[in-house]
Design a protein around this motif. Structure first.
Motif, PDB file in Angstrom:
ATOM      1  N   SER A 114       0.827  -1.205   0.000  1.00 35.69           N
ATOM      2  CA  SER A 114       0.000   0.000   0.000  1.00 35.69           C
ATOM      3  C   SER A 114       0.859   1.252   0.000  1.00 35.69           C
ATOM      4  O   SER A 114       0.537   2.251  -0.661  1.00 35.69           O
ATOM      5  CB  SER A 114      -0.925   0.015   1.226  1.00 35.69           C
ATOM      6  OG  SER A 114      -1.821  -1.064   1.215  1.00 35.69           O
ATOM      7  N   ALA A 115       1.967   1.211   0.735  1.00 34.80           N
ATOM      8  CA  ALA A 115       2.834   2.381   0.861  1.00 34.80           C
ATOM      9  C   ALA A 115       3.581   2.692  -0.428  1.00 34.80           C
ATOM     10  O   ALA A 115       3.794   3.868  -0.757  1.00 34.80           O
ATOM     11  CB  ALA A 115       3.822   2.185   2.005  1.00 34.80           C
ATOM     12  N   ILE A 116       3.990   1.654  -1.170  1.00 31.31           N
ATOM     13  CA  ILE A 116       4.711   1.922  -2.417  1.00 31.31           C
ATOM     14  C   ILE A 116       3.747   2.257  -3.547  1.00 31.31           C
ATOM     15  O   ILE A 116       4.086   2.985  -4.470  1.00 31.31           O
ATOM     16  CB  ILE A 116       5.640   0.751  -2.812  1.00 31.31           C
ATOM     17  CG1 ILE A 116       4.845  -0.521  -3.075  1.00 31.31           C
ATOM     18  CG2 ILE A 116       6.696   0.510  -1.746  1.00 31.31           C
ATOM     19  CD1 ILE A 116       5.720  -1.693  -3.528  1.00 31.31           C
ATOM     20  N   GLY A 117       2.529   1.729  -3.489  1.00 27.52           N
ATOM     21  CA  GLY A 117       1.495   2.067  -4.457  1.00 27.52           C
ATOM     22  C   GLY A 117       1.683   1.430  -5.824  1.00 27.52           C
ATOM     23  O   GLY A 117       2.705   0.794  -6.113  1.00 27.52           O
ATOM     24  N   ASN A 118       0.651   1.583  -6.655  1.00 28.72           N
ATOM     25  CA  ASN A 118       0.673   1.106  -8.040  1.00 28.72           C
ATOM     26  C   ASN A 118       0.978  -0.380  -8.160  1.00 28.72           C
ATOM     27  O   ASN A 118       1.701  -0.811  -9.057  1.00 28.72           O
ATOM     28  CB  ASN A 118       1.674   1.919  -8.872  1.00 28.72           C
ATOM     29  CG  ASN A 118       1.291   3.375  -8.984  1.00 28.72           C
ATOM     30  OD1 ASN A 118       0.138   3.706  -9.236  1.00 28.72           O
ATOM     31  ND2 ASN A 118       2.251   4.263  -8.771  1.00 28.72           N
ATOM     32  N   ALA A 119       0.434  -1.154  -7.234  1.00 25.38           N
ATOM     33  CA  ALA A 119       0.591  -2.615  -7.282  1.00 25.38           C
ATOM     34  C   ALA A 119      -0.720  -3.259  -6.845  1.00 25.38           C
ATOM     35  O   ALA A 119      -0.733  -4.171  -6.017  1.00 25.38           O
ATOM     36  CB  ALA A 119       1.747  -3.057  -6.400  1.00 25.38           C
ATOM     37  N   ASP A 120      -1.824  -2.766  -7.421  1.00 28.26           N
ATOM     38  CA  ASP A 120      -3.146  -3.214  -6.992  1.00 28.26           C
ATOM     39  C   ASP A 120      -3.362  -4.724  -7.117  1.00 28.26           C
ATOM     40  O   ASP A 120      -3.937  -5.335  -6.206  1.00 28.26           O
ATOM     41  CB  ASP A 120      -4.243  -2.472  -7.762  1.00 28.26           C
ATOM     42  CG  ASP A 120      -4.337  -1.003  -7.357  1.00 28.26           C
ATOM     43  OD1 ASP A 120      -3.565  -0.591  -6.467  1.00 28.26           O
ATOM     44  OD2 ASP A 120      -5.169  -0.288  -7.942  1.00 28.26           O
TER      45      ASP A 120
END
Length: 217
Positions: free
Chosen positions: A165-171
Motif C-alpha cells: 500500500s505504501a509503495i502504491g501502483n501494485a493493486d
C-alpha cells in the motif's frame, strides 16, 4: 509449526497497528516518522526481535536499501533508549527450520496453504517467462522467510499489505495479499481497520487506491 495461520478476533490490537505504521514508514524511507513508531512499538510491547523481523520482512517487498535503513534506524532508537535507562524486551529468536524436502517444495506448499489453491501443474505467466523469479519466490520468500516463527503468517501478511500500500501502483498484488490476509486469520473488519491505520501514513491517492482494492474483494 509455530506460525500456522492464526485466528484473530476483535480489533487488530495496538502491537499489530504499530506493525502497520512501522512497515509503511520503512517502505517510504520516512526516517523521523519511523523512529517515532519504533519507539511506540517497543512501548506497546513488541519485542526487539519482533520489530527486527518486521524490518527484515519488508525487504522482500520494498528492497534492501529501505529495509537496511530501517534496521539502522532501529539500532539508533535502541541506543537512545538505553541511554535513557530503558531496557527493552529482546524476545525470542527464530527457531531453526527443520523442514523436509527441498526449499522449493516447502515454499510451494506454504504458498499453496496461504492462497488456498493447489500449485499449478506447470509454470505460466511471469513465472514461465522468467523461471528464476519463481525459484527465488518459492525458495526464499515462502521458505526462508515465511518459515521463520518470530511472526505469525497473519502478521507477515500485515507487513506485506502495508508495504504494498505504501509503495502504491501494485493493486493486483495488494488484492492477492488482502485475500491471503483473510485466509491467514484477519477479518474483513480488521482489514478495514488496517486501511484506517495506514491512511494517515501515506498520501491520499495511495490510501484511496488501497481502500478501493479492499472494497472490491
Amino acid at each position: 509449526m509455530a506460525q500456522q495461520p492464526a485466528g484473530t478476533s476483535g480489533t487488530l490490537g495496538s502491537k499489530n497497528r504499530t506493525i502497520i505504521t512501522i512497515s509503511s514508514f520503512t517502505a517510504q524511507g520516512k526516517i523521523q516518522e519511523l523512529k517515532t513508531e519504533l519507539n511506540i512499538g517497543l512501548t506497546e510491547g513488541l519485542t526487539v526481535n519482533e520489530i527486527k523481523e518486521v524490518l527484515v520482512h519488508t525487504y522482500a517487498y520494498c528492497g534492501f536499501p529501505r529495509s537496511i535503513t530501517g534496521l539502522q534506524t532501529f539500532m539508533q532508537v535502541i541506543e537512545e533508549r538505553k541511554a535513557k535507562g530503558i531496557r527493552d524486551n529482546i524476545g525470542k529468536q527464530a527457531s531453526p527450520v527443520a523442514g523436509n524436502g527441498s526449499k522449493y517444495d516447502r515454499g510451494k506448499k506454504i504458498l499453496s496453504d496461504l492462497t488456498g489453491t493447489p500449485p499449478p501443474a506447470k509454470l505460466s505467466g511471469y513465472s514461465a517467462f522468467a523461471p528464476a523469479i519463481d525459484t527465488f519466490l518459492k525458495e526464499h520468500l515462502f521458505a526462508d522467510i515465511f518459515e521463520r516463527d518470530v511472526l505469525t503468517y497473519a502478521q507477515r501478511e500485515l507487513v506485506t499489505i502495508s508495504v504494498i500500500s505504501a509503495i502504491g501502483n501494485a493493486d493486483p498484488m495488494l488484492r492477492s495479499h488482502l485475500n491471503i490476509s483473510l485466509r491467514a486469520g484477519w477479518t474483513a473488519a480488521q482489514l478495514e481497520e488496517f486501511i484506517a491505520v495506514i491512511t494517515p501514513t501515506i498520501d491520499s491517492e495511495k490510501a484511496a487506491a488501497a481502500k478501493a482494492v479492499l472494497m472490491g474483494l
